[in-house]
Design a protein around this motif. Structure first.
Motif, short mmCIF file in Angstrom:
data_model
loop_
_atom_site.label_atom_id
_atom_site.label_comp_id
_atom_site.label_asym_id
_atom_site.label_seq_id
_atom_site.Cartn_x
_atom_site.Cartn_y
_atom_site.Cartn_z
N ALA A 166 47.43 18.07 35.08
CA ALA A 166 47.89 17.56 33.95
C ALA A 166 46.76 17.46 32.94
CB ALA A 166 48.76 16.61 34.22
N ARG A 167 47.40 17.74 31.55
CA ARG A 167 46.17 17.55 30.58
C ARG A 167 46.30 15.81 30.23
NH1 ARG A 167 43.50 19.84 26.54
NH2 ARG A 167 44.18 21.69 27.45
N THR A 168 45.08 15.36 29.90
CA THR A 168 45.03 13.81 29.80
C THR A 168 44.62 13.55 28.26
OG1 THR A 168 44.48 13.32 32.00
CG2 THR A 168 43.85 11.58 30.43
N SER A 181 26.11 19.27 37.12
CA SER A 181 25.27 18.55 38.01
C SER A 181 25.35 17.10 38.62
CB SER A 181 23.83 18.56 37.35
OG SER A 181 23.43 19.75 36.85
N TYR A 182 25.99 16.56 37.88
CA TYR A 182 26.19 15.02 38.11
C TYR A 182 27.84 14.62 38.21
CZ TYR A 182 21.38 13.76 37.76
OH TYR A 182 19.88 13.83 38.06
N VAL A 183 28.65 15.19 37.47
CA VAL A 183 29.88 14.50 37.46
C VAL A 183 30.77 14.92 38.63
CG1 VAL A 183 32.02 14.23 35.81
CG2 VAL A 183 29.57 14.37 34.86
N ALA A 184 31.36 14.10 39.33
CA ALA A 184 32.09 14.51 40.63
C ALA A 184 33.15 15.32 40.36
CB ALA A 184 32.52 13.00 41.23
N SER A 185 34.06 14.96 39.13
CA SER A 185 35.41 15.70 38.89
C SER A 185 34.99 17.16 38.36
CB SER A 185 36.04 14.82 37.71
OG SER A 185 35.15 14.72 36.54
N PHE A 186 33.68 17.45 38.22
CA PHE A 186 33.45 18.80 37.94
C PHE A 186 32.65 19.49 39.29
CE2 PHE A 186 34.05 17.50 33.85
CZ PHE A 186 34.57 18.49 32.85
N SER A 187 32.82 18.82 40.33
CA SER A 187 32.16 19.23 41.31
C SER A 187 30.59 19.35 41.45
CB SER A 187 32.63 20.78 42.03
OG SER A 187 34.00 20.65 41.85
N ASN A 188 30.26 18.26 41.25
CA ASN A 188 28.64 17.98 40.99
C ASN A 188 27.81 18.72 41.92
OD1 ASN A 188 29.61 15.55 42.33
ND2 ASN A 188 27.49 15.14 42.63
N THR A 189 26.53 19.11 41.72
CA THR A 189 25.95 19.68 42.95
C THR A 189 24.60 18.83 43.07
OG1 THR A 189 24.64 20.93 41.18
CG2 THR A 189 26.35 22.17 42.15
N VAL A 190 24.33 17.91 42.37
CA VAL A 190 23.17 16.87 42.35
C VAL A 190 23.37 15.75 42.95
CG1 VAL A 190 21.26 15.62 41.20
CG2 VAL A 190 21.85 18.03 40.61
N ILE A 191 23.05 15.48 44.21
CA ILE A 191 23.27 14.25 45.11
C ILE A 191 22.51 13.08 44.36
CG2 ILE A 191 22.91 12.95 47.10
CD1 ILE A 191 23.44 15.39 48.59
N THR A 206 32.07 6.46 20.77
CA THR A 206 33.40 6.65 21.34
C THR A 206 33.96 8.07 20.96
OG1 THR A 206 35.70 5.69 21.90
CG2 THR A 206 34.64 5.47 19.56
N PHE A 207 34.85 8.49 21.51
CA PHE A 207 35.61 9.94 20.96
C PHE A 207 37.17 9.77 21.58
CE2 PHE A 207 34.44 10.57 25.44
CZ PHE A 207 35.65 11.07 25.99
N ALA A 208 37.96 10.54 20.67
CA ALA A 208 39.50 10.77 20.62
C ALA A 208 39.54 12.37 21.27
CB ALA A 208 40.40 10.62 19.79
N GLY A 209 40.16 12.35 22.49
CA GLY A 209 40.29 13.89 22.79
C GLY A 209 41.63 14.35 23.76
N SER A 210 41.50 15.40 24.17
CA SER A 210 42.46 15.98 25.20
C SER A 210 41.62 16.77 26.23
CB SER A 210 43.70 16.89 24.46
OG SER A 210 44.39 17.43 25.54
N ILE A 211 41.89 16.10 27.69
CA ILE A 211 40.96 16.70 28.49
C ILE A 211 41.72 17.37 29.66
CG2 ILE A 211 39.20 16.01 30.08
CD1 ILE A 211 38.76 15.16 27.34
N LYS A 212 41.29 18.67 30.11
CA LYS A 212 41.86 19.17 30.99
C LYS A 212 40.80 20.11 31.88
CE LYS A 212 45.54 22.14 32.81
NZ LYS A 212 44.99 22.81 33.67
N ALA A 248 43.20 27.88 37.70
CA ALA A 248 43.62 27.80 36.31
C ALA A 248 42.47 27.20 35.41
CB ALA A 248 44.89 27.24 35.80
N SER A 249 42.23 27.88 34.18
CA SER A 249 41.13 27.42 33.37
C SER A 249 41.62 26.05 32.74
CB SER A 249 40.69 28.48 32.27
OG SER A 249 41.96 28.69 31.48
N GLY A 250 40.43 25.21 32.49
CA GLY A 250 40.63 24.09 31.47
C GLY A 250 40.21 24.04 30.31
N ASN A 251 40.81 23.33 29.17
CA ASN A 251 40.32 23.30 27.93
C ASN A 251 40.39 21.86 27.29
OD1 ASN A 251 39.99 26.55 27.25
ND2 ASN A 251 42.13 26.06 28.24
N SER A 252 39.38 21.40 26.86
CA SER A 252 39.02 20.10 26.46
C SER A 252 38.48 20.19 25.18
CB SER A 252 38.38 18.98 27.31
OG SER A 252 38.62 19.00 28.67
#
Length: 343
Positions: free
Chosen positions: A51-53, A152-162, A39-45, A330-334
């Motif tokens: 908005a940052r999560t 490649s796989y994560v939809a929220s990163f506009s994945n390219t692999v079906i 598990t991890f604790a973080g700030s994701i954008k 805008a760029s994102g930083n997590s």
């Protein structure tokens, strides 16, 4: 507490990951219980998010899972083998990676035979394409912090692999060792009445000799396609080389979507640099460009930086930073702090 070099820790993790794809089963007639919790604790954008999560996340560098494997000696070198594995979410107690996963064995569930001919299994398998991807990037299987995997796989990163990192209703064959080469073939019929063209298959080669590892993977996916695309062909080639002071990684990937003629090209470079006897700095950068005859699609750049420190043979802690930028946005930083434990 026994300490180990970071590279040994990575190999221990990789061994369990590969076990999910036909790398072997228990040597005795018994059931083994094993897994990983992280598990991890973080700030994701991300670059596309407004908005940052703030997040307590499940998995992190490796998705948490619980597994059972074993088999039976049948004589003359033949062995029956099985494996059942389920993803779970330690942050909220949920089953699977999300609610979309099956409630049972979401990571794998297969049975088959093993012998001098290799291993032949049927059921739900981790995609060998995804396993190959883990060999040639320093962040391994991470669907949270590996630039190559998220693009490649994560939809929220506009994945390219079906398709998913797991294939249902599949037959998989793994050859015995062919010198330094191993070959995995996988086939999923699609199970669509009257339509034999809706099926998935792949062929995956891996080479390992000394400090050098290389992969060449190709897959044809049809059952996971969503209109207007009717499917996709994907190819991945890459290698890693351990120079001692640093281990370097590089890969190139191309996808071609049927009917829509949308193509993507992803290039990735990375490094793992030991800085203490039990700690390494990890770096990876991935860049994806898309050819779309109907629209101009901006280039996507994602870079990851991390430090992974092993407290023992089975427990490590890490810190990661992920930069994400889609041109024109805008760029994102997590950033995150996490822990993994093998059992």
């Amino acid at each position: 507490m026994n300490h180990i070099p970071p590279r040994l820790g990575v190999r221990l993790l990789a061994g369990l990951l590969l076990a999910g794809c036909g790398a072997g089963a228990a040597a005795a007639d018994e059931v083994q219980v094993y897994g990983l919790i992280g598990t991890f604790a973080g700030s994701i954008k991300r670059s596309d998010s407004i908005a940052r999560t703030q997040q307590i996340g499940s998995g992190g560098l490796t998705t948490s899972y619980l597994g059972f494997r074993g088999g039976e000696e049948l004589g003359d070198g033949l062995r029956a083998v099985f494996q059942l594995e389920t993803f779970f979410q330690p942050d909220n107690g949920g089953a699977g990676r999300s609610a979309a996963d099956p409630s049972g064995f979401s990571r794998s569930g297969w049975v088959g035979l093993q012998g001098a001919f290799g291993q032949l299994t049927m059921g739900r398998h981790t995609s060998p394409y995804y396993v190959s991807m883990q060999v040639i990037n320093p962040f391994g299987s991470s669907v949270a912090f590996s630039p190559l995997v998220v693009q490649s796989y994560v939809a929220s990163f506009s994945n390219t692999v079906i398709g998913d990192t797991v294939w249902n209703n599949a037959v998989q064959y793994v050859t015995p060792a062919l010198g330094d080469v191993s070959v995995t073939a996988i086939y999923a019929p699609g199970e669509v009445a009257g339509d034999s063209s809706v099926r998935n298959y792949g062929l995956h080669l891996r080479y390992k000799h000394g400090a050098l590892a290389a992969i060449l993977s190709g897959q044809r996916v049809r059952t996971a396609a969503v209109a207007p695309s009717t499917g996709q062909d994907a190819w991945l080639a890459g290698m890693s080389y351990d120079f001692g002071p640093a281990k370097l990684y590089g890969s190139a990937q191309t996808t071609n979507n049927a009917v829509t003629a949308i193509k993507s090209r992803t290039y990735q470079a990375g490094a793992s640099v030991p800085v203490t006897p039990t700690g390494s700095i990890l770096f990876s950068w991935a860049r994806t460009g898309i050819d779309n005859p109907r629209a101009v699609v901006p280039t996507h750049n994602t870079a990851g930086l991390g430090y992974d420190y092993y407290l023992s043979k089975r427990t490590d802690v890490y810190a990661t930073y992920l930069y994400d930028r889609i041109n024109g946005r805008a760029s994102g930083n997590s950033y995150a702090l996490g822990i993994r434990h093998l059992f």
